[in-house]
Motif scaffolding. Structure first.
Motif, PDB file in Angstrom:
ATOM      1  N   PRO A   7      11.402  29.475  36.642  1.00 37.28           N
ATOM      2  CA  PRO A   7      10.725  29.039  35.412  1.00 37.28           C
ATOM      3  C   PRO A   7       9.284  29.537  35.279  1.00 37.28           C
ATOM      4  CG  PRO A   7      10.866  27.226  36.953  1.00 37.28           C
ATOM      5  CD  PRO A   7      11.607  28.371  37.571  1.00 37.28           C
ATOM      6  N   ILE A   8       9.151  30.740  34.747  1.00 35.87           N
ATOM      7  CA  ILE A   8       7.845  31.316  34.424  1.00 35.87           C
ATOM      8  C   ILE A   8       7.947  31.876  33.013  1.00 35.87           C
ATOM      9  CG2 ILE A   8       7.253  31.859  36.814  1.00 35.87           C
ATOM     10  CD1 ILE A   8       8.040  34.755  36.256  1.00 35.87           C
ATOM     11  N   GLY A   9       6.853  32.316  32.457  1.00 31.79           N
ATOM     12  CA  GLY A   9       6.864  32.901  31.118  1.00 31.79           C
ATOM     13  C   GLY A   9       7.452  34.304  31.120  1.00 31.79           C
ATOM     14  N   LYS A  10       7.932  34.736  29.972  1.00 34.93           N
ATOM     15  CA  LYS A  10       8.513  36.079  29.850  1.00 34.93           C
ATOM     16  C   LYS A  10       7.503  37.163  30.212  1.00 34.93           C
ATOM     17  CE  LYS A  10      11.478  34.818  25.994  1.00 34.93           C
ATOM     18  NZ  LYS A  10      11.787  35.108  24.586  1.00 34.93           N
ATOM     19  N   THR A  11       6.270  37.020  29.733  1.00 34.07           N
ATOM     20  CA  THR A  11       5.240  38.018  30.008  1.00 34.07           C
ATOM     21  C   THR A  11       4.992  38.131  31.508  1.00 34.07           C
ATOM     22  OG1 THR A  11       4.210  37.547  27.878  1.00 34.07           O
ATOM     23  CG2 THR A  11       2.867  38.711  29.509  1.00 34.07           C
ATOM     24  N   THR A  12       4.906  36.999  32.179  1.00 34.41           N
ATOM     25  CA  THR A  12       4.700  36.992  33.626  1.00 34.41           C
ATOM     26  C   THR A  12       5.890  37.609  34.342  1.00 34.41           C
ATOM     27  OG1 THR A  12       3.373  34.982  33.404  1.00 34.41           O
ATOM     28  CG2 THR A  12       4.164  35.522  35.610  1.00 34.41           C
ATOM     29  N   LEU A  13       7.096  37.309  33.887  1.00 37.65           N
ATOM     30  CA  LEU A  13       8.298  37.885  34.490  1.00 37.65           C
ATOM     31  C   LEU A  13       8.270  39.409  34.410  1.00 37.65           C
ATOM     32  CD1 LEU A  13      11.140  37.435  35.759  1.00 37.65           C
ATOM     33  CD2 LEU A  13      12.012  37.576  33.425  1.00 37.65           C
ATOM     34  N   TYR A  14       8.000  39.942  33.218  1.00 30.59           N
ATOM     35  CA  TYR A  14       7.983  41.393  33.063  1.00 30.59           C
ATOM     36  C   TYR A  14       6.828  42.028  33.839  1.00 30.59           C
ATOM     37  CZ  TYR A  14      11.843  41.259  29.830  1.00 30.59           C
ATOM     38  OH  TYR A  14      13.087  41.087  29.286  1.00 30.59           O
ATOM     39  N   LYS A  15       5.729  41.320  33.986  1.00 27.38           N
ATOM     40  CA  LYS A  15       4.621  41.807  34.800  1.00 27.38           C
ATOM     41  C   LYS A  15       5.063  41.912  36.260  1.00 27.38           C
ATOM     42  CE  LYS A  15      -0.136  40.767  36.120  1.00 27.38           C
ATOM     43  NZ  LYS A  15      -1.222  39.791  36.071  1.00 27.38           N
ATOM     44  N   GLU A  16       5.766  40.888  36.754  1.00 27.09           N
ATOM     45  CA  GLU A  16       6.267  40.907  38.125  1.00 27.09           C
ATOM     46  C   GLU A  16       7.290  42.020  38.335  1.00 27.09           C
ATOM     47  OE1 GLU A  16       7.414  37.164  39.804  1.00 27.09           O
ATOM     48  OE2 GLU A  16       5.507  36.236  39.289  1.00 27.09           O
ATOM     49  N   ILE A  17       8.101  42.306  37.330  1.00 29.08           N
ATOM     50  CA  ILE A  17       9.059  43.416  37.430  1.00 29.08           C
ATOM     51  C   ILE A  17       8.300  44.732  37.549  1.00 29.08           C
ATOM     52  CG2 ILE A  17      10.804  44.759  36.169  1.00 29.08           C
ATOM     53  CD1 ILE A  17      11.712  42.034  34.938  1.00 29.08           C
ATOM     54  N   ASN A  18       7.311  44.930  36.683  1.00 27.34           N
ATOM     55  CA  ASN A  18       6.532  46.173  36.700  1.00 27.34           C
ATOM     56  C   ASN A  18       5.759  46.360  38.002  1.00 27.34           C
ATOM     57  OD1 ASN A  18       7.411  46.939  34.150  1.00 27.34           O
ATOM     58  ND2 ASN A  18       5.700  45.936  33.123  1.00 27.34           N
ATOM     59  N   GLU A  19       5.369  45.256  38.643  1.00 24.25           N
ATOM     60  CA  GLU A  19       4.642  45.322  39.910  1.00 24.25           C
ATOM     61  C   GLU A  19       5.580  45.381  41.113  1.00 24.25           C
ATOM     62  OE1 GLU A  19       2.086  41.912  39.714  1.00 24.25           O
ATOM     63  OE2 GLU A  19       0.720  42.889  38.288  1.00 24.25           O
ATOM     64  N   GLY A  20       6.900  45.355  40.865  1.00 25.96           N
ATOM     65  CA  GLY A  20       7.880  45.443  41.946  1.00 25.96           C
ATOM     66  C   GLY A  20       8.094  44.155  42.709  1.00 25.96           C
ATOM     67  N   ARG A  21       7.661  43.024  42.153  1.00 25.47           N
ATOM     68  CA  ARG A  21       7.808  41.742  42.828  1.00 25.47           C
ATOM     69  C   ARG A  21       9.029  40.952  42.361  1.00 25.47           C
ATOM     70  NH1 ARG A  21       1.738  39.836  41.963  1.00 25.47           N
ATOM     71  NH2 ARG A  21       2.850  38.912  40.217  1.00 25.47           N
TER      72      ARG A  21
ATOM     73  N   GLN B  93      14.699  44.445  39.302  1.00 26.72           N
ATOM     74  CA  GLN B  93      14.781  45.193  38.051  1.00 26.72           C
ATOM     75  C   GLN B  93      15.941  44.699  37.198  1.00 26.72           C
ATOM     76  OE1 GLN B  93      13.115  47.822  36.499  1.00 26.72           O
ATOM     77  NE2 GLN B  93      11.480  47.421  37.966  1.00 26.72           N
ATOM     78  N   GLN B  94      15.771  44.749  35.908  1.00 22.19           N
ATOM     79  CA  GLN B  94      16.822  44.395  34.978  1.00 22.19           C
ATOM     80  C   GLN B  94      17.769  45.577  34.772  1.00 22.19           C
ATOM     81  OE1 GLN B  94      13.646  45.025  34.304  1.00 22.19           O
ATOM     82  NE2 GLN B  94      13.262  45.401  32.156  1.00 22.19           N
TER      83      GLN B  94
END
Length: 83
Positions: free
Chosen positions: A36-50, A53-54
């Protein structure tokens, strides 16, 4: 796993999170139920490799349930298993 939510009148109600899939693909709303985090934070974590990947199929975005389960286990999250 239970969470508390408010109904339309502001009354607190218990809401159970359904068991996570053992395999298959999950949509964004399903992913956010277990992480349960925000969408923006989720995509930021994906881009940072944390975050895993979708997978894009056509115009839809999914996450692999096996990869997500492994990520959540590594992150220390508790995930309910299907029976």
């Amino acid at each position: 796993m239970e969470t508390m939510e408010s109904d339309k009148k502001g009354k607190r109600i218990r809401k159970s999170t359904p068991p996570m899939l053992m395999e298959g693909l999950m949509r964004l709303d399903q992913v956010l139920m277990y992480y349960p985090i925000g969408k923006t934070t989720l995509y930021k974590e994906i881009n940072e490799g944390r975050f895993p990947q979708q997978v894009k199929i056509g115009r839809s975005i999914f996450w692999d349930a096996v990869q997500l389960r492994a990520f959540l286990k590594k992150a220390g999250a508790t995930v309910s298993m299907p029976e």
